[in-house]
Design a protein around this motif. Structure first.
Motif, PDB file in Angstrom:
ATOM      1  N   PRO A 160       0.827  -1.221   0.000  1.00 21.51           N
ATOM      2  CA  PRO A 160       0.000   0.000   0.000  1.00 21.51           C
ATOM      3  C   PRO A 160       0.853   1.259   0.000  1.00 21.51           C
ATOM      4  CG  PRO A 160      -0.802  -1.588   1.610  1.00 21.51           C
ATOM      5  CD  PRO A 160       0.512  -2.107   1.124  1.00 21.51           C
ATOM      6  N   ASN A 161       0.475   2.214  -0.834  1.00 18.49           N
ATOM      7  CA  ASN A 161       1.130   3.520  -0.919  1.00 18.49           C
ATOM      8  C   ASN A 161       2.602   3.441  -1.321  1.00 18.49           C
ATOM      9  OD1 ASN A 161      -1.235   4.953  -0.131  1.00 18.49           O
ATOM     10  ND2 ASN A 161      -0.840   4.337   1.982  1.00 18.49           N
ATOM     11  N   LYS A 162       2.976   2.330  -1.978  1.00 18.52           N
ATOM     12  CA  LYS A 162       4.322   2.209  -2.541  1.00 18.52           C
ATOM     13  C   LYS A 162       4.204   2.165  -4.062  1.00 18.52           C
ATOM     14  CE  LYS A 162       6.321   1.788   1.503  1.00 18.52           C
ATOM     15  NZ  LYS A 162       7.246   2.820   2.035  1.00 18.52           N
ATOM     16  N   GLU A 163       5.329   2.250  -4.728  1.00 18.17           N
ATOM     17  CA  GLU A 163       5.317   2.214  -6.189  1.00 18.17           C
ATOM     18  C   GLU A 163       4.761   0.879  -6.696  1.00 18.17           C
ATOM     19  OE1 GLU A 163       9.006   3.151  -7.988  1.00 18.17           O
ATOM     20  OE2 GLU A 163       8.823   5.300  -7.622  1.00 18.17           O
ATOM     21  N   LEU A 164       4.042   0.943  -7.794  1.00 17.79           N
ATOM     22  CA  LEU A 164       3.459  -0.249  -8.414  1.00 17.79           C
ATOM     23  C   LEU A 164       4.529  -0.896  -9.291  1.00 17.79           C
ATOM     24  CD1 LEU A 164       0.002   1.331  -9.329  1.00 17.79           C
ATOM     25  CD2 LEU A 164       0.549  -0.141  -7.384  1.00 17.79           C
ATOM     26  N   GLY A 165       5.260  -1.854  -8.691  1.00 19.71           N
ATOM     27  CA  GLY A 165       6.423  -2.440  -9.347  1.00 19.71           C
ATOM     28  C   GLY A 165       6.107  -3.216 -10.599  1.00 19.71           C
ATOM     29  N   PHE A 166       4.923  -3.823 -10.671  1.00 18.98           N
ATOM     30  CA  PHE A 166       4.618  -4.622 -11.859  1.00 18.98           C
ATOM     31  C   PHE A 166       4.614  -3.761 -13.118  1.00 18.98           C
ATOM     32  CE2 PHE A 166       0.459  -3.024 -10.665  1.00 18.98           C
ATOM     33  CZ  PHE A 166      -0.148  -2.754 -11.882  1.00 18.98           C
ATOM     34  N   LEU A 167       4.328  -2.457 -12.956  1.00 16.45           N
ATOM     35  CA  LEU A 167       4.364  -1.564 -14.122  1.00 16.45           C
ATOM     36  C   LEU A 167       5.791  -1.459 -14.659  1.00 16.45           C
ATOM     37  CD1 LEU A 167       1.914   1.300 -13.070  1.00 16.45           C
ATOM     38  CD2 LEU A 167       1.571  -0.403 -14.873  1.00 16.45           C
ATOM     39  N   SER A 168       6.750  -1.440 -13.763  1.00 17.29           N
ATOM     40  CA  SER A 168       8.153  -1.382 -14.205  1.00 17.29           C
ATOM     41  C   SER A 168       8.521  -2.632 -14.995  1.00 17.29           C
ATOM     42  CB  SER A 168       9.085  -1.242 -12.987  1.00 17.29           C
ATOM     43  OG  SER A 168       8.821  -0.029 -12.299  1.00 17.29           O
ATOM     44  N   SER A 169       7.999  -3.800 -14.553  1.00 13.82           N
ATOM     45  CA  SER A 169       8.317  -5.039 -15.275  1.00 13.82           C
ATOM     46  C   SER A 169       7.724  -5.029 -16.678  1.00 13.82           C
ATOM     47  CB  SER A 169       7.810  -6.251 -14.493  1.00 13.82           C
ATOM     48  OG  SER A 169       6.395  -6.347 -14.548  1.00 13.82           O
ATOM     49  N   LEU A 170       6.569  -4.363 -16.841  1.00 13.75           N
ATOM     50  CA  LEU A 170       5.910  -4.343 -18.150  1.00 13.75           C
ATOM     51  C   LEU A 170       6.677  -3.507 -19.180  1.00 13.75           C
ATOM     52  CD1 LEU A 170       2.141  -4.017 -17.139  1.00 13.75           C
ATOM     53  CD2 LEU A 170       3.214  -5.944 -18.304  1.00 13.75           C
ATOM     54  N   THR A 171       7.592  -2.667 -18.713  1.00 10.16           N
ATOM     55  CA  THR A 171       8.365  -1.869 -19.680  1.00 10.16           C
ATOM     56  C   THR A 171       9.270  -2.747 -20.538  1.00 10.16           C
ATOM     57  OG1 THR A 171      10.120  -1.459 -18.061  1.00 10.16           O
ATOM     58  CG2 THR A 171       8.334   0.143 -18.168  1.00 10.16           C
ATOM     59  N   SER A 172       9.465  -4.023 -20.124  1.00  9.63           N
ATOM     60  CA  SER A 172      10.252  -4.954 -20.945  1.00  9.63           C
ATOM     61  C   SER A 172       9.440  -5.488 -22.115  1.00  9.63           C
ATOM     62  CB  SER A 172      10.731  -6.129 -20.084  1.00  9.63           C
ATOM     63  OG  SER A 172      11.543  -5.689 -19.016  1.00  9.63           O
ATOM     64  N   CYS A 173       8.132  -5.300 -22.076  1.00 14.74           N
ATOM     65  CA  CYS A 173       7.263  -5.794 -23.156  1.00 14.74           C
ATOM     66  C   CYS A 173       7.213  -4.722 -24.240  1.00 14.74           C
ATOM     67  CB  CYS A 173       5.860  -6.099 -22.613  1.00 14.74           C
ATOM     68  SG  CYS A 173       5.854  -7.205 -21.185  1.00 14.74           S
ATOM     69  N   ARG A 174       8.136  -4.770 -25.160  1.00 16.32           N
ATOM     70  CA  ARG A 174       8.332  -3.681 -26.117  1.00 16.32           C
ATOM     71  C   ARG A 174       7.266  -3.622 -27.197  1.00 16.32           C
ATOM     72  NH1 ARG A 174      10.481  -0.331 -23.389  1.00 16.32           N
ATOM     73  NH2 ARG A 174      11.152   0.837 -25.243  1.00 16.32           N
ATOM     74  N   ASN A 175       6.366  -4.635 -27.238  1.00 18.35           N
ATOM     75  CA  ASN A 175       5.273  -4.606 -28.218  1.00 18.35           C
ATOM     76  C   ASN A 175       3.945  -4.178 -27.593  1.00 18.35           C
ATOM     77  OD1 ASN A 175       6.586  -5.777 -30.701  1.00 18.35           O
ATOM     78  ND2 ASN A 175       6.999  -7.427 -29.251  1.00 18.35           N
ATOM     79  N   LEU A 176       3.979  -3.850 -26.319  1.00 22.17           N
ATOM     80  CA  LEU A 176       2.748  -3.550 -25.589  1.00 22.17           C
ATOM     81  C   LEU A 176       2.063  -2.317 -26.173  1.00 22.17           C
ATOM     82  CD1 LEU A 176       1.237  -4.793 -23.219  1.00 22.17           C
ATOM     83  CD2 LEU A 176       2.418  -3.187 -21.710  1.00 22.17           C
ATOM     84  N   GLN A 177       0.785  -2.489 -26.498  1.00 18.57           N
ATOM     85  CA  GLN A 177       0.022  -1.402 -27.113  1.00 18.57           C
ATOM     86  C   GLN A 177      -1.044  -0.823 -26.189  1.00 18.57           C
ATOM     87  OE1 GLN A 177      -1.586  -3.083 -30.703  1.00 18.57           O
ATOM     88  NE2 GLN A 177       0.403  -3.195 -31.736  1.00 18.57           N
ATOM     89  N   THR A 178      -1.696  -1.669 -25.399  1.00 17.78           N
ATOM     90  CA  THR A 178      -2.779  -1.173 -24.545  1.00 17.78           C
ATOM     91  C   THR A 178      -2.766  -1.891 -23.202  1.00 17.78           C
ATOM     92  OG1 THR A 178      -5.181  -0.902 -24.373  1.00 17.78           O
ATOM     93  CG2 THR A 178      -4.406  -2.773 -25.632  1.00 17.78           C
ATOM     94  N   ILE A 179      -2.959  -1.116 -22.130  1.00 12.67           N
ATOM     95  CA  ILE A 179      -3.037  -1.627 -20.757  1.00 12.67           C
ATOM     96  C   ILE A 179      -4.294  -1.052 -20.123  1.00 12.67           C
ATOM     97  CG2 ILE A 179      -1.902  -1.744 -18.517  1.00 12.67           C
ATOM     98  CD1 ILE A 179       0.696  -0.948 -19.893  1.00 12.67           C
ATOM     99  N   ASP A 180      -5.087  -1.913 -19.491  1.00 10.83           N
ATOM    100  CA  ASP A 180      -6.221  -1.418 -18.720  1.00 10.83           C
ATOM    101  C   ASP A 180      -6.260  -2.143 -17.383  1.00 10.83           C
ATOM    102  OD1 ASP A 180      -8.510  -0.246 -17.752  1.00 10.83           O
ATOM    103  OD2 ASP A 180      -9.606  -0.420 -19.635  1.00 10.83           O
ATOM    104  N   LEU A 181      -6.070  -1.360 -16.313  1.00 10.34           N
ATOM    105  CA  LEU A 181      -6.041  -1.893 -14.946  1.00 10.34           C
ATOM    106  C   LEU A 181      -7.183  -1.324 -14.109  1.00 10.34           C
ATOM    107  CD1 LEU A 181      -2.240  -1.148 -14.426  1.00 10.34           C
ATOM    108  CD2 LEU A 181      -3.231  -3.299 -15.210  1.00 10.34           C
ATOM    109  N   SER A 182      -8.113  -0.662 -14.747  1.00 10.69           N
ATOM    110  CA  SER A 182      -9.130   0.124 -14.048  1.00 10.69           C
ATOM    111  C   SER A 182      -9.985  -0.718 -13.108  1.00 10.69           C
ATOM    112  CB  SER A 182     -10.035   0.820 -15.070  1.00 10.69           C
ATOM    113  OG  SER A 182      -9.287   1.624 -15.946  1.00 10.69           O
ATOM    114  N   LEU A 183     -10.553  -0.023 -12.101  1.00 13.99           N
ATOM    115  CA  LEU A 183     -11.492  -0.638 -11.160  1.00 13.99           C
ATOM    116  C   LEU A 183     -10.861  -1.816 -10.422  1.00 13.99           C
ATOM    117  CD1 LEU A 183     -14.581  -0.383 -13.481  1.00 13.99           C
ATOM    118  CD2 LEU A 183     -14.348   0.797 -11.307  1.00 13.99           C
TER     119      LEU A 183
END
Length: 866
Positions: A209-232
């Motif tokens: 809680p209230n720390k950086e969302l580390g999984f987002l950093s891991s996703l930067t390795s996915c160089r083909n990533l076009q769309t992310i939706d984490l809402s709700l």
């Protein structure tokens, strides 16, 4: 036709059941999709040893998927989507070398067979829009080396997302929307081919809680990533600066209502190909990064419902492709940037509910493609935005709750596509333009709380789609039109326009023939005022004399419009105040229902004259009720008062109190009814706080003091400890106390009375309306209160744990609309419950936000219905 290898009857209108026989030994491909075939799939027909492609999608098949499909040992492609199959998915399918298994949009249930996750040949697994439940196996991903597309959305799956999914390195698409997955999002950095990631509408959390969302950093390795939706989800963390390292292929990033805290990293300006950014309904603070001006491809920015502050950066004007900008419900201040006129592609502009000020830029008229413009609830001033006639495609225009002044331009009628127009709560004056009658698509028109004068244009009768019309609290005069849609409007549309006349049902004077009512009033009113002043002076002198002499048998009634009622009349009306006629009692009074001599059913509030304090309570209530009259206040019909007896004769409320409806097992209020009641209470408070020269503070607002009439309209009553505030905004008063649990902290501790105290009580009442829990509930005490209980649930995105269970069920078709509505309402309540009075919002802001919450709920509800 024993040599037949392919049958293609797809995309026709074939009906009936499926009848195939065993004499097709060489059949390899069977296309029957997109027809109207019905019935069950019979086991015996599946004996095609060479069949490797079977498509039965988009039909009306029912029953279970046959287990005999296991006999189709050559089958690679199986399409059964968009049918009415039920039951469980046969585990026998796991024995086939399937490449594509698609059973989406059916009624399948139960757990997904473990064998399905062992099909090493599978490339596409389509299971979305079913009722699958259970958890994904921890080994998921270890035996699926060829899996490219995974569709699990809109099921009832739960548990964590296995970290082994990171081993399915061929994945290009993952969609797990609208399930009940929990835990943190695993490291997905090994999915180098991943293009699409949809994890929205679950119960996922951040790592800490209230720390950086580390999984987002891991996703930067996915160089083909076009769309992310984490809402709700319930991420409750910070956006890391590393989001600036996402590939240039990223075009859509969605994380609305995720409890995201902290500021927006300036590194977001590195995502140069981003077109959609959804970060609304979070807890973001700080400034809007100027670096966002580098995102030349941005088409949609949603940052509304956060806590952003500072000025709107002019750098946003560099976004030439921007079509939608939502910055509403923040703490932004300063002017609207002049350069907004350069946003030629803008269609939806939401800047409402901030602290913006000064004039609206005159060159805003250059935005020819604008469809929705909402500038409401700010501190904007000046004249009506010029050039409205150029907004030829505008559908919604909301300028309410500002300080705009002057006339409304006559050419407003050129905006012919307007559906929603609100100019309420401003300082507009002059006449209502006749040209509004040209807005043939108009459904909502609110001109209330301004200084409009003159007549209501007869041209408005031609607005056949108009559903909401309000010109209350203006200076309008003359006859109210009667044609067209005006037959549907009630008195509430015309309140406080002393010069209006018309039908009796509209509660305005009857229009006399040949008499100019307004002109006549100009001569009558001054004389009446003079007479009234004399009468009031005499009344005050008599009252003082009465207090001095204390005559024992001095029975009186108040001035008109209250009627006088004798003690004996009230005795007869209540059968001598019998217990069978008692409908309620409190510390200072009892309430009886009775029928007066003229047949009128009333509520009679009899004060228990046991102390001077209670006598003062009666005096306070009379003092307040003499000067108030509003649709949402309990109407006083008369009173009876002598040395030994004091009573008020009130309008009878057949549906009793809000307290009864919330806390009785025999009554139920749906969400829309509760919203309407909350709005009614807010309207009553707005009138008390702002409708007089001096504010009136109720001091004891609670659910038991809110009464419901036969139409379930709420009326606030019981003004026993109300205060008329003088020159200042607050006063100290320690002789009487409000109800424990509802009173503001400063009232209980220091006896400080202010309109902010009523706001606090309203906030508690609003929590009670949503949760069906009283602040004095046994679960609350020194360690936790109703306020802290709800506050924690909002922080954890777990409002389903605190709201009334009768209001919110996951099976509801409109679950998301209800959840959003309740969440917004609880957040509004928390704004009312700020510890310091100066930090609480005003009643006008409360009312505005409630109206918008209701409007959004109805809009989303209607979309669900469609």
């Amino acid at each position: 036709m024993s040599s037949l290898e392919l049958i293609d009857f797809s995309n026709n209108s074939l009906s009936g059941s499926l009848s195939l026989y065993h004499n097709l030994p060489n059949l390899e491909k069977l296309y029957l999709h997109s027809n109207m075939l019905t019935g069950k799939l019979v086991d015996k027909i599946w004996d095609f040893k060479r069949l490797w492609y079977l498509s039965l999608s988009n039909n009306k098949f029912i029953g279970e998927i046959p287990k005999s499909f296991r006999n189709l040992t050559m089958l690679n492609f199986l399409y059964l989507a968009h049918n009415n199959f039920t039951g469980e998915l046969p585990s026998e399918l796991g024995n086939l070398n399937l490449v594509n298994l698609t059973v989406s949009y059916n009624g399948l249930s139960g757990p997904i067979p473990f064998s399905i996750f062992n099909i090493s040949t599978i490339e596409v697994l389509g299971l979305l829009y079913n009722n699958f439940s259970g958890q994904l196996p921890s080994t998921f991903g270890l035996s699926l080396p060829n899996l490219r597309e995974l569709y699990l959305s809109f099921n009832k799956l739960s548990g964590v997302i296995p970290s082994s999914i990171n081993n399915a390195s061929s994945l290009t698409l993952i969609t797990m929307v609208s399930n009940s997955f929990t835990g943190s999002i695993p490291n997905l950095g090994n999915l180098r081919l991943l293009k699409t990631l949809y994890l929205d509408m679950n119960d996922l959390t951040g790592e800490y809680p209230n720390k950086e969302l580390g999984f987002l950093s891991s996703l930067t390795s996915c160089r083909n990533l076009q769309t992310i939706d984490l809402s709700l989800n319930q991420l409750n963390g910070l956006l890391p600066a590393s989001i600036g390292n996402f590939s240039n292929s990223l075009w859509s990033f969605g994380a609305f209502r995720c409890g995201i805290t902290g500021s927006i990293p300036v590194q977001i300006g590195n995502l140069t190909n981003l077109t959609d950014l959804y970060l609304d309904n979070n807890e973001l603070i700080g400034f809007i990064p100027r670096t966002m001006g580098k995102l030349k491809g941005l088409a949609r920015i949603y940052l509304c419902y956060n806590k952003l502050q500072g000025f709107i950066p002019g750098d946003l004007c560099l976004l030439s492709k921007l079509g939608e900008l939502c910055l509403s419900h923040n703490n932004l201040q300063g002017p609207i940037p002049e350069c907004f006129s350069e946003l030629k592609s803008i269609q939806k502009l939401y800047l409402d509910s901030n602290k913006l000020e000064f004039d609206v830029p005159s060159n805003l008229q250059n935005l020819n493609d604008l469809i929705w413009l909402n500038l409401s609830t700010n501190n904007l001033s000046g004249s009506f935005p010029s050039g409205i006639e150029k907004f030829k495609v505008i559908s919604e225009l909301d300028l309410s709750f500002n300080s705009f002044s002057g006339d409304v331009p006559s050419d407003i009628g050129k905006a012919e596509l307007l559906v929603y127009l609100s100019l309420a709560h401003n300082k507009f004056q002059g006449s209502v333009p006749q040209s509004i009658g040209n807005l043939k698509s108009l459904e909502f028109l609110d001109l209330s709380f301004n200084s409009f004068s003159g007549f209501i244009p007869k041209s408005l009768e031609g607005l056949t789609y108009l559903k909401h019309f309000n010109v209350s609290y203006n200076k309008l005069e003359g006859k109210i039109p009667t044609g067209g849609i005006f037959a549907n409007f009630t008195a509430e549309s015309f309140l406080k326009n002393d010069g209006l006349c018309g039908e009796t049902r509209l509660k305005v004077p009857h229009c006399g023939k040949g008499v100019n009512v307004v002109s006549l009033m100009k001569y009558i009113v001054p004389s009446c005022v003079l007479v009234l002043v004399v009468v009031v002076v005499i009344f005050v002198l008599m009252r003082r004399q009465k207090r001095t002499k204390q005559l024992p048998n001095d029975e009186i009634s108040l001035l008109n419009p209250w009627r006088g009622s004798s003690y004996m009349e009230l005795v007869g009306a209540t059968d001598d105040f019998s217990e069978s006629n008692k409908v309620g009692s409190g510390g200072t009074s009892s309430v009886f229902v009775g029928t007066l001599s003229d047949g009128l059913t009333v509520a009679i509030k009899v004060f228990n004259l046991q102390s001077e304090k209670i006598s003062r309570s009666f005096d306070s209530e009379v003092e307040v009720l003499r000067v108030v009259r509003h649709r949402n206040l309990v109407r006083v019909i008369g009173c009876c008062c002598n040395q030994d007896f004091k009573a008020l004769v009130l309008e009878y409320m057949p549906n009793g109190s809000l307290d009864k409806w919330l806390h009785s097992n025999n009554h139920f209020l749906d969400l829309l009814q509760r919203l309407n009641i909350a709005i009614d209470i807010a309207l009553a408070l707005e009138y008390l706080h702002q409708g007089h020269t001096f504010p009136i503070v109720h001091c004891d607002l609670k659910s038991s003091n809110v009464l419901l009439d036969k139409d379930m309209i709420a009326h606030v009553g019981d003004f026993g400890i109300a205060k008329l505030l003088g020159e200042g905004e607050w006063m100290v008063h320690t002789r009487t106390l409000a109800t424990i649990g509802y009173m503001a902290p400063e009232y209980g501790a220091q006896g400080i009375v202010s309109t902010s105290g009523d706001i606090y009580s309203f906030g508690i009442t609003l929590l009670e309306i949503c949760t069906r829990k009283k602040p004095t509930d046994e679960r609350f005490g020194d360690e936790i209160s109703l306020k802290s209980w709800v506050s924690f649930s909002l922080q954890e995105n777990k409002i389903s744990e605190v709201v009334d269970t009768n209001l919110l069920g996951r099976e509801d078709q409109n679950f998301l609309a209800k959840e959003q509505c309740l969440s917004s309402t609880l957040c509004l309540a928390m704004e009312c419950l700020a510890t310091l009075p100066s930090d609480r919002i005003s009643i006008s802001e409360v009312l505005s936000k409630l109206e918008k919450i209701k409007t959004m709920f109805l809009a989303k509800n209607s979309k669900v219905a469609l």
